[in-house]
Design a protein around this motif. Structure first.
Motif, PDB file in Angstrom:
ATOM      1  N   LYS A  67       2.245  -6.346  -5.271  1.00  0.00           N
ATOM      2  CA  LYS A  67       1.417  -7.097  -6.225  1.00  0.00           C
ATOM      3  C   LYS A  67       1.144  -6.252  -7.467  1.00  0.00           C
ATOM      4  O   LYS A  67       1.193  -6.750  -8.593  1.00  0.00           O
ATOM      5  CB  LYS A  67       0.110  -7.529  -5.560  1.00  0.00           C
ATOM      6  N   ASP A  68       0.867  -4.968  -7.284  1.00  0.00           N
ATOM      7  CA  ASP A  68       0.647  -4.056  -8.411  1.00  0.00           C
ATOM      8  C   ASP A  68       1.896  -3.985  -9.286  1.00  0.00           C
ATOM      9  O   ASP A  68       1.817  -4.022 -10.514  1.00  0.00           O
ATOM     10  CB  ASP A  68       0.296  -2.650  -7.935  1.00  0.00           C
ATOM     11  N   GLN A  70       4.327  -6.222  -9.536  1.00  0.00           N
ATOM     12  CA  GLN A  70       4.520  -7.505 -10.219  1.00  0.00           C
ATOM     13  C   GLN A  70       3.605  -7.596 -11.434  1.00  0.00           C
ATOM     14  O   GLN A  70       3.990  -8.119 -12.477  1.00  0.00           O
ATOM     15  CB  GLN A  70       4.290  -8.666  -9.255  1.00  0.00           C
ATOM     16  N   ASN A  71       2.404  -7.053 -11.325  1.00  0.00           N
ATOM     17  CA  ASN A  71       1.476  -7.020 -12.453  1.00  0.00           C
ATOM     18  C   ASN A  71       2.030  -6.140 -13.575  1.00  0.00           C
ATOM     19  O   ASN A  71       1.917  -6.476 -14.754  1.00  0.00           O
ATOM     20  CB  ASN A  71       0.102  -6.524 -12.004  1.00  0.00           C
ATOM     21  N   ARG A  74       4.620  -8.115 -15.370  1.00  0.00           N
ATOM     22  CA  ARG A  74       4.011  -9.187 -16.174  1.00  0.00           C
ATOM     23  C   ARG A  74       3.354  -8.644 -17.439  1.00  0.00           C
ATOM     24  O   ARG A  74       3.507  -9.191 -18.522  1.00  0.00           O
ATOM     25  CB  ARG A  74       3.003  -9.966 -15.321  1.00  0.00           C
ATOM     26  N   THR A  75       2.637  -7.539 -17.320  1.00  0.00           N
ATOM     27  CA  THR A  75       1.862  -7.013 -18.443  1.00  0.00           C
ATOM     28  C   THR A  75       2.610  -5.953 -19.244  1.00  0.00           C
ATOM     29  O   THR A  75       2.171  -5.580 -20.320  1.00  0.00           O
ATOM     30  CB  THR A  75       0.544  -6.382 -17.949  1.00  0.00           C
ATOM     31  N   HIS A  77       2.624  -2.940 -18.611  1.00  0.00           N
ATOM     32  CA  HIS A  77       1.694  -1.810 -18.630  1.00  0.00           C
ATOM     33  C   HIS A  77       2.012  -0.922 -17.431  1.00  0.00           C
ATOM     34  O   HIS A  77       1.685  -1.273 -16.303  1.00  0.00           O
ATOM     35  CB  HIS A  77       0.260  -2.332 -18.527  1.00  0.00           C
TER      36      HIS A  77
END
Length: 98
Positions: A67-68, A70-71, A74-75, A77
């Motif tokens: 999940k981290d 994938q974030n 997406r970002t 970052h």
């Protein structure tokens, strides 16, 4: 040189193959796309058996989940973790920088 590697041009692959540090490259689907010889030695499993495996099957740590990642995608970052304990292939505990 690994024939299983994808999306890595030949000169870059030769550089990655020559490093003493384990390099694992994952695609946007979080499946392993490339692992260098140092990564194979660390995992004690050949690239042939690892390519295509999902991140969560290969690496387990509470500090960096799928999940981290994938974030991050997406970002755009990045995250960096130093000296974290991970379970590699659910059998081997190691300390790594990610």
């Amino acid at each position: 040189m690994h024939a299983l590697a994808t999306n890595i041009s030949s000169p870059y692959q030769r550089i990655l193959d020559g490093l003493n540090s384990a390099i694992l490259l994952f695609g946007a689907d979080l499946r392993l796309r490339y692992i260098n010889p140092a990564g194979e030695m660390l995992s004690e499993v050949s690239a042939r058996h690892l390519i295509g495996q999902h991140f969560e099957h290969l690496i387990n740590t509470p500090l960096c989940s799928a999940k981290d990642l994938q974030n991050v995608l997406r970002t755009v970052h990045p995250i960096t973790q130093h000296e974290i304990s991970v379970s590699l292939l659910k059998t081997k505990e190691i300390t790594v920088d990610m």
